[in-house]
Design a protein around this motif. Structure first.
Motif, PDB file in Angstrom:
ATOM      1  N   ASP A 104       0.831  -1.210   0.000  1.00  0.00           N
ATOM      2  CA  ASP A 104       0.000   0.000   0.000  1.00  0.00           C
ATOM      3  C   ASP A 104       0.866   1.260   0.000  1.00  0.00           C
ATOM      4  N   ARG A 105       1.910   1.280   0.825  1.00  0.00           N
ATOM      5  CA  ARG A 105       2.779   2.447   0.907  1.00  0.00           C
ATOM      6  C   ARG A 105       3.508   2.677  -0.414  1.00  0.00           C
ATOM      7  N   PHE A 106       4.039   1.598  -1.007  1.00  0.00           N
ATOM      8  CA  PHE A 106       4.763   1.734  -2.268  1.00  0.00           C
ATOM      9  C   PHE A 106       3.837   2.162  -3.397  1.00  0.00           C
ATOM     10  N   ALA A 107       2.602   1.672  -3.386  1.00  0.00           N
ATOM     11  CA  ALA A 107       1.644   2.071  -4.422  1.00  0.00           C
ATOM     12  C   ALA A 107       1.406   3.580  -4.353  1.00  0.00           C
ATOM     13  N   ALA A 108       1.253   4.108  -3.141  1.00  0.00           N
ATOM     14  CA  ALA A 108       1.042   5.552  -2.977  1.00  0.00           C
ATOM     15  C   ALA A 108       2.282   6.328  -3.407  1.00  0.00           C
TER      16      ALA A 108
END
Length: 99
Positions: free
Chosen positions: A26-30
């Protein structure tokens, strides 16, 4: 809406052989979405009236001309070598190679 999906991040992680947690996905996608948006903004700034350039300032060749000059003969080249054999430099064997 994010342009980078969780599936794309998981795919990239597999390609890079990275073990990522669900939270990291989730963090990397953002983060990747922010990068894509920043690159898109740079693309919008470029104007048709501005020619593409590779350098901000003009460059000139500062190298000397490539003039042909006589070189060393084989005997002269190996004359100062610490070890020579059959007109070639003799060097230690590496990586366990066999002759």
């Amino acid at each position: 809406m994010p342009s980078i999906s969780r599936g794309e991040v998981e795919h990239l992680a597999r390609l890079a052989r990275l073990a990522v947690t669900e939270d990291e996905v989730d963090r990397f996608a953002a983060q990747l979405d922010q990068i894509v948006q920043a690159v898109a903004q740079v693309g919008q700034v470029a104007d048709q009236d501005i020619p593409p350039t590779s350098h901000a300032v003009p460059l000139t060749n500062v190298f000397r001309r490539d003039d042909v000059r006589p070189g060393l003969s084989q005997q002269q080249a190996v004359a100062a070598a610490p070890a020579a054999e059959d007109g070639r430099f003799r060097v230690p064997r590496i990586l366990g190679e066999e002759a």
